[in-house]
Design an enzyme around this catalytic site. Structure first.
Site, PDB file in Angstrom:
ATOM      1  N   CYS A 123      17.926  20.368  -1.962  1.00 40.67           N
ATOM      2  CA  CYS A 123      18.323  21.685  -1.475  1.00 40.67           C
ATOM      3  C   CYS A 123      17.765  21.853  -0.077  1.00 40.67           C
ATOM      4  O   CYS A 123      17.008  21.015   0.419  1.00 40.67           O
ATOM      5  CB  CYS A 123      17.837  22.784  -2.414  1.00 40.67           C
ATOM      6  N   CYS A 125      16.552  25.180   1.023  1.00 45.96           N
ATOM      7  CA  CYS A 125      15.868  26.462   1.204  1.00 45.96           C
ATOM      8  C   CYS A 125      14.408  26.316   1.626  1.00 45.96           C
ATOM      9  O   CYS A 125      13.901  27.129   2.404  1.00 45.96           O
ATOM     10  CB  CYS A 125      15.990  27.317  -0.043  1.00 45.96           C
ATOM     11  N   CYS A 133      19.919  28.300   1.402  1.00 43.38           N
ATOM     12  CA  CYS A 133      20.234  26.975   0.877  1.00 43.38           C
ATOM     13  C   CYS A 133      21.249  26.218   1.704  1.00 43.38           C
ATOM     14  O   CYS A 133      21.506  25.038   1.444  1.00 43.38           O
ATOM     15  CB  CYS A 133      20.755  27.094  -0.559  1.00 43.38           C
ATOM     16  N   LYS A 198      23.214  27.616 -12.356  1.00 43.39           N
ATOM     17  CA  LYS A 198      21.995  28.212 -11.796  1.00 43.39           C
ATOM     18  C   LYS A 198      22.298  29.652 -11.416  1.00 43.39           C
ATOM     19  O   LYS A 198      23.147  29.914 -10.558  1.00 43.39           O
ATOM     20  CB  LYS A 198      21.529  27.414 -10.579  1.00 43.39           C
ATOM     21  N   ARG A 220      20.521  35.357  -2.535  1.00 48.51           N
ATOM     22  CA  ARG A 220      21.310  34.146  -2.798  1.00 48.51           C
ATOM     23  C   ARG A 220      22.458  34.398  -3.778  1.00 48.51           C
ATOM     24  O   ARG A 220      22.966  33.474  -4.391  1.00 48.51           O
ATOM     25  CB  ARG A 220      20.382  33.036  -3.314  1.00 48.51           C
ATOM     26  N   LYS A 251      19.650  27.023 -15.606  1.00 53.16           N
ATOM     27  CA  LYS A 251      18.462  27.653 -15.036  1.00 53.16           C
ATOM     28  C   LYS A 251      18.756  29.120 -14.760  1.00 53.16           C
ATOM     29  O   LYS A 251      19.778  29.415 -14.132  1.00 53.16           O
ATOM     30  CB  LYS A 251      18.082  26.939 -13.737  1.00 53.16           C
ATOM     31  N   SER A 277       9.612  29.762 -13.206  1.00 52.76           N
ATOM     32  CA  SER A 277       8.275  30.198 -12.796  1.00 52.76           C
ATOM     33  C   SER A 277       7.854  31.537 -13.379  1.00 52.76           C
ATOM     34  O   SER A 277       6.710  31.686 -13.824  1.00 52.76           O
ATOM     35  CB  SER A 277       8.202  30.247 -11.275  1.00 52.76           C
TER      36      SER A 277
END
Length: 340
Positions: A123, A125, A133, A198, A220, A251, A277
């Protein structure tokens, strides 16, 4: 002989002892299911804890040997690499620099632990000055010009020795562009693990601290998926497989277990789920306040992700879960959740 119909079913017969429960358990969690994310930075002797993710560190390349040794000793056989560059610019130059941070990390890991499966996140980012991105023009993220940068990045990772590349940008056509570029460069055997579904999620906050990848403006949502859409995720996955993805990622994991299940029922490819996370950070925060049994919660979460249909789990809990699974020091409560 009992006459008449049975009045009820006795499901508890097979729950009566741990031995019986283990014998009929449908979903089993294994250390071999785990992929551990690593955040790599420039410098020497760096082991910097991420404030919002206790137990997770930014590491310099010289620390990776110790990390690989620990992971392998725990039975964890795969890592997912994220790099934090020394310099950022509008075109993410270090992402595809042969001497970039991820490329250095790959070479070091393959030198010290050749048996470790090294997967690289592809990616822009972390590497762009604007934190987005893709290529940005007039405040818009441009799809097609970004594909060339992603393809160059994937090839540079392959040249460094990566075992698998994982594009996470969510640009349309990125899998096809990367597959063609890898094949032209002679890496026809290198697999692609695509972040096919995602979502534009609020669960990524702590990651952006760890990867230093927060966008400088906007968000995003123009390229990551809307959280309300499941059928669209299945179209995204189907397209990535058609374009050459060998395996796919959903994800985040916990709020999208239905997507994992739907993908498992429809597609016959390996599926990874990213236990992201904030999912990790919330458990850590609650555990530190004494509100939950961390061991039991973590193992139940990971078992639930496996039960939904994921073959692999990308998780920051991997080390602790591996120790719990291997040590035999499971609490009686945790044994109700999982047996190694």
């Amino acid at each position: 002989m009992t006459e008449g119909p049975l009045e009820f079913r006795r499901f508890r017969r097979l729950r009566r002892t741990e031995g019986l429960r283990r014998l009929v358990r449908e979903t089993r969690l294994s250390v071999e299911d785990f992929i551990y994310p690593l955040f790599v930075v420039h410098g020497r002797g760096v082991r910097r804890e991420v404030a919002s993710m206790p137990g997770v560190y930014q590491l310099s390349v010289d620390q990776l040997g110790y990390e690989a040794e620990e992971l392998l000793s725990l039975g964890i056989g795969a890592v997912l690499l994220f790099g934090i560059p020394a310099r950022k610019d509008e075109l993410a130059s270090e992402a595809y620099d042969p001497d970039g941070i991820v490329q250095r990390a790959v070479r070091e890991l393959k030198r010290v632990a050749p048996e470790l499966v090294v997967i690289t996140d592809v990616c822009n980012c972390e590497y762009t000055s604007h934190g987005h991105c893709g290529v940005v023009q007039d405040g818009q993220i441009l799809n097609d010009p970004t594909l060339e940068l992603l393809a160059r990045t994937a090839v540079s990772h392959a040249e460094a020795g990566a075992d698998m590349v994982a594009p996470s940008d969510m640009m349309d056509g990125r899998v096809l562009a990367i597959r063609h570029a890898l094949d032209r460069a002679g890496f026809v055997e290198l697999p692609i693990l695509s972040y096919a579904a995602k979502y534009a999620s609020a669960f990524y906050g702590p990651f952006r601290e760890a990867a230093e990848s927060a966008p400088a403006f906007g968000d995003r949502r123009s390229h990551q998926m809307d959280p309300g859409n499941r059928r669209e995720a299945l179209r995204e996955i189907a397209t990535d497989i058609e374009e050459g993805a060998d395996a796919i990622i959903v994800k985040p994991a916990l709020a999208y277990l239905d997507v994992i299940l739907a993908a498992r029922e429809r597609f016959d490819v390996p599926i990874a789920a990213y236990n992201v996370s904030a999912e990790y950070a919330m458990v850590k925060a609650a555990a530190r306040n004494g509100w939950i049994d961390e061991q039991r919660i973590v193992l139940e979460i990971l078992t639930g992700i496996r039960r939904a249909g994921a073959h692999m789990i990308i998780t920051y809990h991997a080390k602790e879960a591996a120790r719990w699974l291997q040590s035999g020091r499971l609490t009686a409560a945790a044994e109700e959740v999982v047996t190694r």
